[in-house]
Design a protein around this motif. Structure first.
Motif, PDB file in Angstrom:
ATOM      1  N   LYS A 249       1.131   0.268   6.642  1.00 47.84           N
ATOM      2  CA  LYS A 249       1.850   0.601   7.871  1.00 47.84           C
ATOM      3  C   LYS A 249       2.502   1.970   7.720  1.00 47.84           C
ATOM      4  CE  LYS A 249       2.423  -3.765  10.109  1.00 47.84           C
ATOM      5  NZ  LYS A 249       3.303  -4.674  10.854  1.00 47.84           N
ATOM      6  N   GLU A 250       2.947   2.506   8.869  1.00 52.04           N
ATOM      7  CA  GLU A 250       3.497   3.871   8.861  1.00 52.04           C
ATOM      8  C   GLU A 250       4.934   3.871   8.329  1.00 52.04           C
ATOM      9  OE1 GLU A 250       4.003   5.735  12.723  1.00 52.04           O
ATOM     10  OE2 GLU A 250       5.422   7.083  11.729  1.00 52.04           O
TER      11      GLU A 250
ATOM     12  N   ARG B 110       0.770   6.549   1.224  1.00 52.95           N
ATOM     13  CA  ARG B 110       0.333   5.226   1.656  1.00 52.95           C
ATOM     14  C   ARG B 110      -1.190   5.170   1.752  1.00 52.95           C
ATOM     15  NH1 ARG B 110       3.046   7.567   6.557  1.00 52.95           N
ATOM     16  NH2 ARG B 110       1.431   7.512   8.144  1.00 52.95           N
ATOM     17  N   THR B 111      -1.697   3.979   1.522  1.00 56.04           N
ATOM     18  CA  THR B 111      -3.140   3.780   1.626  1.00 56.04           C
ATOM     19  C   THR B 111      -3.522   3.748   3.105  1.00 56.04           C
ATOM     20  OG1 THR B 111      -2.910   1.377   1.676  1.00 56.04           O
ATOM     21  CG2 THR B 111      -3.152   2.385  -0.496  1.00 56.04           C
ATOM     22  N   GLU B 112      -4.821   3.822   3.338  1.00 53.35           N
ATOM     23  CA  GLU B 112      -5.334   3.799   4.723  1.00 53.35           C
ATOM     24  C   GLU B 112      -4.862   2.588   5.505  1.00 53.35           C
ATOM     25  OE1 GLU B 112      -9.667   5.815   3.852  1.00 53.35           O
ATOM     26  OE2 GLU B 112      -9.592   3.810   4.758  1.00 53.35           O
ATOM     27  N   SER B 113      -4.718   1.467   4.789  1.00 52.86           N
ATOM     28  CA  SER B 113      -4.415   0.205   5.488  1.00 52.86           C
ATOM     29  C   SER B 113      -2.913  -0.042   5.609  1.00 52.86           C
ATOM     30  CB  SER B 113      -5.063  -0.953   4.727  1.00 52.86           C
ATOM     31  OG  SER B 113      -4.535  -0.999   3.405  1.00 52.86           O
TER      32      SER B 113
ATOM     33  N   GLY C 245       0.798  -1.223   0.000  1.00 53.85           N
ATOM     34  CA  GLY C 245       0.000   0.000   0.000  1.00 53.85           C
ATOM     35  C   GLY C 245       0.827   1.266   0.000  1.00 53.85           C
TER      36      GLY C 245
END
Ligand code: HEM
Length: 212
Positions: free
Chosen positions: A169-170, A164-167, A140
């Motif tokens: 990781k940071e 990054r997508t909502e799902s 993502g």
């Protein structure tokens, strides 16, 4: 022959050339899979086959090929592990390089544990000697790196943008250093800022040419 960062090493030329010739014997006939019925140029990871390399890609010429080897993944938030990896740098005659990497975790005996990270992207050298690199990860994350040749055989890149997508990781940023070492093997280290941690090593690997 030169070291990645320095002047020619006296007396190393013959041995380096012999090593390169020996290596080429096993890799010169190999390439990425080809489609004989494709009406446009196939990607090639072998400078002896297919489309001529675009002049704009000269700064990346030593990378063109398929590479395979071993590395180590570390981070304060995870357990250190060993991995193997295959990396492809290919082109179709136009001024960008197609890039892909697949990695898999291995145990101490080199036995496969499971598939791990993949990434695909495009290396785009620019007339001002900057290199733009776009990478997409199946986790993502999409990244834009800028970088440049540090020498003719080493490349340093750092993220300008990480999306990054909502799902996902940071993941906040990364820095990569690639270099040819020991007469033509490819080594790299990648540092990453993620999971609340500052930029620090996540992966490093030592790869040998298997095609091109
Ligand atoms: C050769 C390439 C890589 C390998 C072999 C690798 C391997 C690993 C492994 C084994 C872990 C521990 C969690 C797990 O078992 O899945 C991990 C965590 C992680 N990796 Fe990588 N990685 C690689 C590249 C990357 C890249 C390119 C990114 C970002 C785009 C990334 C981001 C992360 C993140 C965010 C975590 C989670 C850490 C946590 O949960 O605390 N990794 N990696």
């Amino acid at each position: 022959m030169t070291t990645p960062d320095g002047p020619p090493v006296p007396g190393s030329g013959d041995a380096a050339l012999r090593a390169a010739a020996e290596r080429a014997n096993s890799t010169r006939e190999r390439n990425v899979p080809q489609w004989p019925d494709l009406p446009i140029p196939n990607d090639t990871a072998n400078l002896r086959e297919g489309a001529n390399l675009h002049d704009a890609l000269l700064p990346l010429l030593p990378l063109i090929g398929v590479w395979r080897g071993e590395g180590e993944v570390v981070y304060p938030t995870i357990e250190a592990q060993h991995f193997s990896q295959q990396v492809v740098f290919a082109h179709d005659g136009r001024p960008f390089v197609y890039y892909e990497s697949r990695a898999w975790l291995v145990d101490a005996d080199g036995k496969v544990i499971r598939p791990a990270a993949r990434e695909v992207g495009w290396w785009r050298p620019q007339p001002d000697d900057k290199i733009e690199l776009l990478l997409a990860h199946p986790t993502g994350i999409i990244e834009i790196f800028y970088g440049e040749n540090r020498t003719q055989t080493s490349w340093e890149l750092a993220t300008d943008v990480v999306m990054r997508t909502e799902s996902a990781k940071e993941v906040n940023g990364a820095k990569r250093l690639y270099g040819l070492v020991n007469n033509g093997d490819l080594a790299y280290v990648e540092e990453r800022a993620m999971m609340g941690q500052p930029l620090q090593p996540h992966t490093s690997a030592y790869l040998r040419r298997v095609a091109g």
